[in-house]
Scaffold this motif. Structure first.
Motif, mmCIF file in Angstrom:
data_model
loop_
_atom_site.group_PDB
_atom_site.id
_atom_site.type_symbol
_atom_site.label_atom_id
_atom_site.label_comp_id
_atom_site.label_asym_id
_atom_site.label_seq_id
_atom_site.Cartn_x
_atom_site.Cartn_y
_atom_site.Cartn_z
ATOM 1 N N LEU A 475 0.902 -1.145 0.000
ATOM 2 C CA LEU A 475 0.000 0.000 0.000
ATOM 3 C C LEU A 475 0.946 1.200 0.000
ATOM 4 N N GLY A 476 1.303 1.611 -1.213
ATOM 5 C CA GLY A 476 2.516 2.398 -1.415
ATOM 6 C C GLY A 476 2.569 3.748 -0.723
ATOM 7 N N MET A 477 1.471 4.470 -0.711
ATOM 8 C CA MET A 477 1.539 5.812 -0.136
ATOM 9 C C MET A 477 1.719 5.752 1.372
ATOM 10 N N VAL A 478 1.017 4.841 2.012
ATOM 11 C CA VAL A 478 1.175 4.711 3.460
ATOM 12 C C VAL A 478 2.583 4.183 3.759
ATOM 13 N N ARG A 479 3.034 3.232 2.928
ATOM 14 C CA ARG A 479 4.398 2.733 3.092
ATOM 15 C C ARG A 479 5.408 3.864 2.972
ATOM 16 N N GLN A 480 5.165 4.785 2.026
ATOM 17 C CA GLN A 480 6.063 5.932 1.860
ATOM 18 C C GLN A 480 6.117 6.777 3.133
ATOM 19 N N TRP A 481 4.965 7.019 3.750
ATOM 20 C CA TRP A 481 4.939 7.785 5.013
ATOM 21 C C TRP A 481 5.701 7.031 6.092
ATOM 22 N N GLN A 482 5.507 5.704 6.105
ATOM 23 C CA GLN A 482 6.211 4.909 7.120
ATOM 24 C C GLN A 482 7.718 4.960 6.891
ATOM 25 N N GLN A 483 8.123 4.942 5.615
ATOM 26 C CA GLN A 483 9.544 5.027 5.288
ATOM 27 C C GLN A 483 10.127 6.370 5.738
ATOM 28 N N LEU A 484 9.377 7.437 5.479
ATOM 29 C CA LEU A 484 9.911 8.778 5.726
ATOM 30 C C LEU A 484 9.735 9.244 7.163
ATOM 31 N N PHE A 485 8.645 8.844 7.791
ATOM 32 C CA PHE A 485 8.343 9.428 9.103
ATOM 33 C C PHE A 485 8.219 8.407 10.233
ATOM 34 N N GLU A 545 9.599 2.831 -4.368
ATOM 35 C CA GLU A 545 9.694 4.156 -4.976
ATOM 36 C C GLU A 545 8.771 5.121 -4.217
ATOM 37 N N CYS A 546 9.219 6.375 -4.091
ATOM 38 C CA CYS A 546 8.399 7.376 -3.398
ATOM 39 C C CYS A 546 7.940 8.464 -4.363
ATOM 40 N N VAL A 547 6.861 9.111 -4.004
ATOM 41 C CA VAL A 547 6.372 10.261 -4.773
ATOM 42 C C VAL A 547 7.064 11.517 -4.254
ATOM 43 N N TYR A 548 7.788 12.187 -5.143
ATOM 44 C CA TYR A 548 8.421 13.467 -4.809
ATOM 45 C C TYR A 548 8.039 14.506 -5.833
ATOM 46 N N PRO A 549 8.006 15.789 -5.472
ATOM 47 C CA PRO A 549 8.258 16.338 -4.142
ATOM 48 C C PRO A 549 7.181 15.908 -3.153
ATOM 49 N N MET A 550 7.532 16.020 -1.880
ATOM 50 C CA MET A 550 6.532 15.769 -0.857
ATOM 51 C C MET A 550 6.663 16.775 0.278
ATOM 52 N N VAL A 551 5.533 17.371 0.635
ATOM 53 C CA VAL A 551 5.484 18.258 1.788
ATOM 54 C C VAL A 551 4.912 17.440 2.942
ATOM 55 N N PRO A 552 5.669 17.288 4.037
ATOM 56 C CA PRO A 552 5.114 16.551 5.179
ATOM 57 C C PRO A 552 3.814 17.208 5.645
ATOM 58 N N ALA A 553 2.860 16.398 6.082
ATOM 59 C CA ALA A 553 1.557 16.921 6.501
ATOM 60 C C ALA A 553 1.735 18.021 7.548
ATOM 61 N N GLY A 554 1.095 19.168 7.316
ATOM 62 C CA GLY A 554 1.112 20.248 8.289
ATOM 63 C C GLY A 554 2.292 21.192 8.173
ATOM 64 N N ALA A 555 3.248 20.901 7.266
ATOM 65 C CA ALA A 555 4.398 21.794 7.083
ATOM 66 C C ALA A 555 4.051 22.854 6.030
ATOM 67 N N PRO A 556 4.787 23.964 6.008
ATOM 68 C CA PRO A 556 4.589 24.940 4.924
ATOM 69 C C PRO A 556 4.906 24.284 3.577
ATOM 70 N N ILE A 557 4.214 24.702 2.503
ATOM 71 C CA ILE A 557 4.392 23.971 1.251
ATOM 72 C C ILE A 557 5.734 24.248 0.563
ATOM 73 N N THR A 558 6.495 25.180 1.113
ATOM 74 C CA THR A 558 7.832 25.390 0.550
ATOM 75 C C THR A 558 8.839 24.398 1.127
ATOM 76 N N GLU A 559 8.448 23.710 2.193
ATOM 77 C CA GLU A 559 9.368 22.742 2.809
ATOM 78 C C GLU A 559 9.169 21.374 2.169
ATOM 79 N N MET A 560 9.709 21.241 0.966
ATOM 80 C CA MET A 560 9.474 20.032 0.194
ATOM 81 C C MET A 560 10.633 19.053 0.357
ATOM 82 N N LEU A 561 10.298 17.779 0.523
ATOM 83 C CA LEU A 561 11.310 16.740 0.378
ATOM 84 C C LEU A 561 11.421 16.493 -1.110
ATOM 85 N N LEU A 562 12.632 16.658 -1.649
ATOM 86 C CA LEU A 562 12.756 16.614 -3.108
ATOM 87 C C LEU A 562 13.208 15.255 -3.619
ATOM 88 N N ALA A 563 13.838 14.464 -2.791
ATOM 89 C CA ALA A 563 14.233 13.119 -3.231
ATOM 90 C C ALA A 563 14.531 12.271 -1.997
#
Lengths: 563, 164
Positions: A475-485, A545-563
């Protein structure tokens, strides 16, 4: 003319020029089905009522018409709830007809009785329980009128069995008027003048377009507006296709998985013109930081959308299309000076951002398949002209990023509610509206299994939808959150036991294809798209594989994880 | 900036049909708005009911409450009755413990607050009181030491004063 309730329903459906209904029969709607079979309205029998609502929804999104579905009482009705809530969040015009137990049994816990009007009150634009056959025609006409007028939405009409068999005099209702309901289409001229003033003074203006532009069929007006005054345009997920994705003024999508330049431009702009949007949290990120330097103009037909999430300098309540027509006229009459010179520094800055970080992926020809590469190939092979539905999660975001939608009504996706299982039935509905167009559901291996039973519907009705599964075993998107956070703790996101989708397609009487290496992606897509009838294509893609850019939930949208 | 919440009294004319109250109340609970009091009854036109709701909200939330209520198909008209342009009243039935030593005091208070004694027993009075919120609060706080056994309050209703 004496008609029974079921016959009156058919009359109204014909008056409303309904050509297709998605549904599933049952005891309380058997009389309605009996009459329906005598008409030339096409009925598409789904395999689950949720599929009926999503199919009607896909039909409505693709065609711009009101989608209609018909189900029985009790579980038939409760199975529609996710579909109804999906349509409500994305403002899709639907009329959902549910059967109900006879009026004298209501409240008795009768067989297959459920208070569906009570259950769906918060997720419909309006709903009705018809208690007298004399009210049926009026209520049905009101339902269609409410569903498609103003900010559209689903309307549910609950029809007890005895109402469908009771007879009454019928004469067609010419005009619907509801004294407590009159949406504001015409914007206030004073407000539009304020918009013009801001546009004139702006140095770094941008447009943020959403689903409202598509719903009000304002894409042409928006494109004219943006090009006339050379303002770059970003779009919400729901707005994709409202402005041509390949236009030099397009910034692509905004928000959590938006483009670098769109998010950077939002933070730097001095005027932000939101059109048909609702400033959803997936768009704004941390609201305090959202467009902090900008005066915000907000054009929307629904006053409740305005000042709900962000502070607005100039609110305009009105239809997007009519408002843009007025603005375009005002621009023609105004002296805006040398726009070219005025905009160049801003557009140059945006071009710098575009160069600094482009959406990109690295497809090693010997490595595993990159999911982005599949979407890229799909875009090229369909010349960007297919009707694309998606499920929800990574598949949805990669599609939004890599399929550059040119026109409205081509990207059909559950934006607000984020409903997994939406894509396949929605594709069936879109295909029913446009039998000759290529329709592709981009799915994940997780979400496709939520409504996979609708393959039978597609096969039975000869609706040649193509399903592209980006199969990563997670379940890729949730897995991505688990990977990152969550330090890669993959709790409950690994799907080890999936069916063999090629065999599954065959079991349904469809065609199944598989690609396991990058070199197979194009041939499989080509073959799948050329094959008549429904096809499932199983792409075994890079697992983590992850979807980038990604803004962590609740962060300003300029704070992007780019890779 | 956190704005303070203030009490607002909203009245609306709605279709007098089954389920309408549930739409209004469901909106408040579903969107996390609060209800201090609620009062509903038919108007002179039997097809129309008047709902009066007292709520606490800051100005942004109040704006949302009003817009969301107006968006309901069955809400015909909505008005904010906060402020001096409207007359507000509520009513209460108060059952108060009445021992011999406090009976006179209760009667005196009832008289001062223009209340009626609607039921009498050897150990209690039931008092009918009407007034604005301030008067009710004052009465209740004065009666409290004597021992209020039960209380039933209607919540506020309001009408706009006619223009001169």
């Amino acid at each position: 003319m004496k008609l029974n309730g079921a016959q009156i329903l058919m009359k109204v459906l014909q008056e409303e020029r309904v050509d297709t209904i998605f549904g599933f029969p049952g005891g309380t709607v058997i009389d309605i089905y009996d009459e329906l079979a005598k008409t030339d309205i096409r009925h598409i029998l789904v395999r689950h009522e949720q599929g009926a609502v999503h199919a009607a929804d896909g039909y409505a999104r693709a065609s711009g018409k009101t989608g209609v579905c018909l189900v029985t009482s009790g579980p038939g009705a409760t199975n529609t709830v996710t579909g109804v809530a999906t349509a409500y969040m994305d403002s899709i015009p639907l009329v959902v007809l549910t059967g109900q137990v006879p009026t004298h049994l209501i409240g008795n816990d009768a067989f297959q009785e459920v208070d569906i009007v009570g259950i769906t009150r918060p997720c419909t634009k309006h709903n009705y329980l018809v208690t007298r056959v004399e009210d049926l025609a009026r209520i049905l006409k009101e339902a269609f009128y409410i569903a498609r007028s103003g900010r559209p939405g689903p309307v549910l009409v609950d029809i007890p069995k005895n109402v469908s068999v009771a007879k009454t005099d019928y004469k067609p209702i010419e005009k619907v008027s509801i004294n407590s309901y009159s949406p504001t289409y015409e914007p206030n001229t004073k407000q539009l003048k304020k918009v013009m003033k801001l546009v004139k003074e702006a140095h770094r203006p941008m447009i943020f377009a959403g689903g409202g532009v598509i719903l009000s069929k304002a894409s042409a007006e928006l494109t004219t507006f943006a090009r006339k005054i050379r303002i770059p345009v970003t779009m919400s997920l729901m707005g994709l296709g409202a402005f041509p994705g390949n236009d030099p003024l397009s910034l692509g999508m905004i928000g959590m998985h938006g483009t670098y330049r769109a998010n950077m431009a939002t933070a730097a702009c001095d005027v932000l013109i939101g059109i048909g949007v609702r400033f959803d949290d997936r768009v704004t990120g941390k609201t305090d930081c959202f467009a902090a330097q900008a005066k915000i103009v907000h054009i929307d037909i629904d006053p409740t959308s305005i000042r709900k999430n962000v502070t607005v300098a100039v609110p305009v309540v009105g239809d997007c299309r009519i408002s843009l027509q007025h603005l375009n006229r005002m621009i023609d009459e105004a002296d805006l000076g040398d726009l070219e010179a005025k905009r160049n520094p801003w557009l140059r800055q945006i071009e710098e951002w575009r160069r600094a970080y482009k959406l990109a992926y690295d497809q090693n020809p010997e490595g595993s398949i990159k999911p982005q590469y599949v979407i890229d190939c799909l875009y090229r092979l369909t010349n960007g002209k297919a009707l694309i539905t998606t499920e929800v999660g990574q598949n949805q975001m990669w599609t939004a990023q890599y399929y550059h939608f040119e026109k409205p009504g081509h990207f059909l996706s559950s934006g607000g509610l984020g409903t997994m299982g939406f894509g396949l039935p929605a594709a069936i509905g879109a295909q029913a509206a446009f039998p000759g167009k290529p329709v592709v559901d981009v799915a994940g291996d997780g979400s496709i299994q939520m409504n996979i039973q609708e393959m039978a519907t597609a096969v039975e009705h000869g609706l040649p939808v193509k399903v592209v599964i980006l199969n990563n075993g997670y379940l890729g998107m949730v897995r991505q959150w688990q990977q990152l956070f969550y330090d890669r703790r993959y709790a409950a996101t690994c799907m080890n036991c999936a069916p063999d989708f090629v065999l599954l397609a065959q079991a349904y009487g469809a065609v199944g294809l598989r690609a396991e290496r990058p070199s197979e992606v194009e041939p499989v897509l080509r073959k799948g798209l050329e094959t008549p009838g429904p096809v499932i294509m199983d792409f075994r893609v890079e697992k983590e594989e992850c979807v980038y850019p990604m803004v962590p939930a609740g962060a300003p949208i300029t704070e992007m994880l780019l890779a | 900036m956190i704005e303070t919440e203030e009490k607002h009294i909203l009245t609306m004319l709605v279709d007098n049909k089954p389920g309408v109250l549930s739409r209004v109340v469901g909106l408040f609970s579903g969107k996390g708005f609060n209800i201090d009091s609620l009062c509903v009854a038919e108007t002179i036109d039997p097809a129309v009911s008047r709902i009066t709701i007292v709520t606490q909200a800051n100005s942004l939330v109040l704006e949302q409450i009003e817009k969301q209520l107006r968006k309901l198909i069955n809400v015909i008209k909505l008005r904010d009755m906060t402020g001096p342009r409207a007359v507000k009243r509520e009513m209460a039935l108060i059952c108060i413990r009445a021992k011999r030593e406090s009976r006179d005091e209760i009667l005196r208070l009832a008289d001062i607050f223009r209340c009626k004694i609607v039921d009498v027993g050897p150990q209690y009075y039931i008092i009918e009181a009407t007034g604005d919120r301030g008067k009710m609060e004052a009465l209740i706080s004065l009666l409290k030491p004597m021992g209020i056994k039960k209380i039933a309050r209607t919540g506020s209703i309001a009408l706009y004063r006619e223009p001169d």
